[in-house]
Design a protein around this motif. Structure first.
Motif, short mmCIF file in Angstrom:
data_model
loop_
_atom_site.label_atom_id
_atom_site.label_comp_id
_atom_site.label_asym_id
_atom_site.label_seq_id
_atom_site.Cartn_x
_atom_site.Cartn_y
_atom_site.Cartn_z
N ASN A 1 0.89 -1.21 0.21
CA ASN A 1 -0.12 0.09 0.15
C ASN A 1 0.82 1.17 0.00
OD1 ASN A 1 0.94 0.15 2.72
ND2 ASN A 1 -0.95 -0.85 3.46
N TRP A 2 0.20 2.47 -0.08
CA TRP A 2 1.02 3.62 -0.05
C TRP A 2 2.10 3.92 1.08
CZ3 TRP A 2 2.05 5.70 -4.52
CH2 TRP A 2 1.17 5.92 -5.22
N SER A 3 1.50 3.51 2.45
CA SER A 3 2.12 3.67 3.48
C SER A 3 3.54 3.02 3.08
CB SER A 3 1.57 3.51 4.70
OG SER A 3 1.23 1.99 4.86
N LYS A 4 3.64 1.73 2.68
CA LYS A 4 4.61 0.83 2.66
C LYS A 4 5.59 1.44 1.54
CE LYS A 4 2.55 -3.36 4.28
NZ LYS A 4 1.93 -4.42 3.89
N VAL A 5 4.95 2.06 0.21
CA VAL A 5 5.71 2.73 -0.77
C VAL A 5 6.56 3.89 -0.22
CG1 VAL A 5 5.43 3.81 -2.78
CG2 VAL A 5 4.36 1.64 -2.56
N VAL A 6 5.82 4.66 0.69
CA VAL A 6 6.49 5.67 1.28
C VAL A 6 7.50 5.13 2.12
CG1 VAL A 6 6.09 7.74 3.03
CG2 VAL A 6 4.42 7.20 1.06
N GLY A 7 7.20 4.27 3.15
CA GLY A 7 8.37 3.71 3.76
C GLY A 7 9.70 3.42 3.10
N VAL A 8 9.57 2.73 1.96
CA VAL A 8 10.78 2.58 0.95
C VAL A 8 11.29 3.62 0.58
CG1 VAL A 8 11.40 1.61 -1.29
CG2 VAL A 8 9.57 0.25 0.21
N ILE A 9 10.49 4.67 0.28
CA ILE A 9 11.10 6.13 -0.19
C ILE A 9 11.95 6.67 1.06
CG2 ILE A 9 10.65 8.30 -0.86
CD1 ILE A 9 8.25 7.08 -2.40
N ILE A 10 11.39 6.46 2.25
CA ILE A 10 12.10 7.18 3.57
C ILE A 10 13.43 6.33 3.46
CG2 ILE A 10 11.85 7.18 5.85
CD1 ILE A 10 9.13 8.09 5.48
N CYS A 11 13.34 4.95 3.35
CA CYS A 11 14.42 4.11 3.67
C CYS A 11 15.62 4.51 2.48
CB CYS A 11 14.19 2.58 3.36
SG CYS A 11 13.46 1.76 4.69
N LEU A 12 15.21 4.89 1.30
CA LEU A 12 16.15 5.14 0.40
C LEU A 12 16.58 6.75 0.55
CD1 LEU A 12 14.41 4.09 -3.08
CD2 LEU A 12 16.39 3.18 -1.70
N VAL A 13 15.69 7.69 1.14
CA VAL A 13 16.45 8.98 1.45
C VAL A 13 17.24 8.67 2.77
CG1 VAL A 13 15.68 11.20 2.41
CG2 VAL A 13 14.42 10.31 0.76
N GLY A 14 17.00 7.91 3.55
CA GLY A 14 17.77 7.85 4.78
C GLY A 14 19.13 7.23 4.67
N LEU A 15 19.32 6.43 3.36
CA LEU A 15 20.68 5.93 2.96
C LEU A 15 21.27 7.07 2.21
CD1 LEU A 15 19.93 2.42 1.24
CD2 LEU A 15 20.81 2.83 3.27
N TRP A 16 20.62 8.01 1.35
CA TRP A 16 21.31 8.88 0.93
C TRP A 16 22.16 9.89 1.93
CZ3 TRP A 16 20.33 14.25 1.04
CH2 TRP A 16 21.21 14.98 0.32
N PHE A 17 21.25 10.04 3.26
CA PHE A 17 21.61 10.91 4.19
C PHE A 17 22.81 10.22 4.97
CE2 PHE A 17 17.73 13.31 4.09
CZ PHE A 17 18.04 14.47 4.11
N ILE A 18 22.80 8.86 5.01
CA ILE A 18 23.79 8.19 5.78
C ILE A 18 25.11 8.29 4.87
CG2 ILE A 18 24.75 5.77 6.18
CD1 ILE A 18 22.14 5.07 7.09
N LYS A 19 25.14 8.34 3.56
CA LYS A 19 26.40 8.37 2.79
C LYS A 19 27.11 9.65 2.81
CE LYS A 19 25.13 9.88 -1.91
NZ LYS A 19 26.13 10.86 -1.99
N LYS A 20 26.30 10.76 3.52
CA LYS A 20 26.99 12.18 3.33
C LYS A 20 28.10 12.10 4.65
CE LYS A 20 24.62 14.36 0.24
NZ LYS A 20 25.34 15.05 -0.65
#
Length: 141
Positions: A122-141
């Protein structure tokens, strides 16, 4: 409610100690020697807990229930642990490695649940995946 929460608390606490121990394996120690000691201790503790939890009866009957999942789980757990140990020996940081691997795991399990177990996406799970991906972008910084 307690039966729902205590396993999660045990997983989180065990995972914290697990990461500390995996990072604490001496660099000079052969990873597979470490794993041999680790699994000898795990076997002993599991055996003791089996006998305590069942009053010492039925171990042969329980072993007869073994299927492919039990055997493959042993192989997979070894892969998980060896992977973490080698990653830490390669220089990964404790505050990054588990986050990165768990983010990718969450994404993979979302699709696995959908295709193998007919779980909904559902959309909340898709948003969760997006948040995971954004979180990985912040971790690499």
């Amino acid at each position: 409610m307690f039966n729902y929460i205590w396993p999660v608390a045990l997983i989180v606490l065990s995972n914290i100690v697990y990461q500390i121990c995996a990072k604490g394996i001496p660099q000079e120690m052969n990873t597979f020697a470490s794993m041999t000691v680790t699994y000898a201790v795990a076997t002993l503790v599991s055996g003791i807990l089996f006998f305590i939890s069942t009053k010492g009866s039925g171990i042969i009957q329980q072993f007869k229930l073994t299927n492919w999942a039990t055997v493959v789980l042993g192989i997979v757990i070894t892969g998980l642990e060896v992977g973490f140990i080698f990653a830490y020996k390669a220089g990964w940081k404790v505050n990054t490695l588990a986050t990165v691997t768990n983010a990718f795991l969450a994404i993979a399990l979302l699709f696995l649940g959908f295709f193998m177990y007919k779980e909904s996406i559902n959309w909340s799970k898709v948003v969760g995946v997006i948040i995971c991906l954004v979180g990985l972008w912040f971790i690499k910084k």
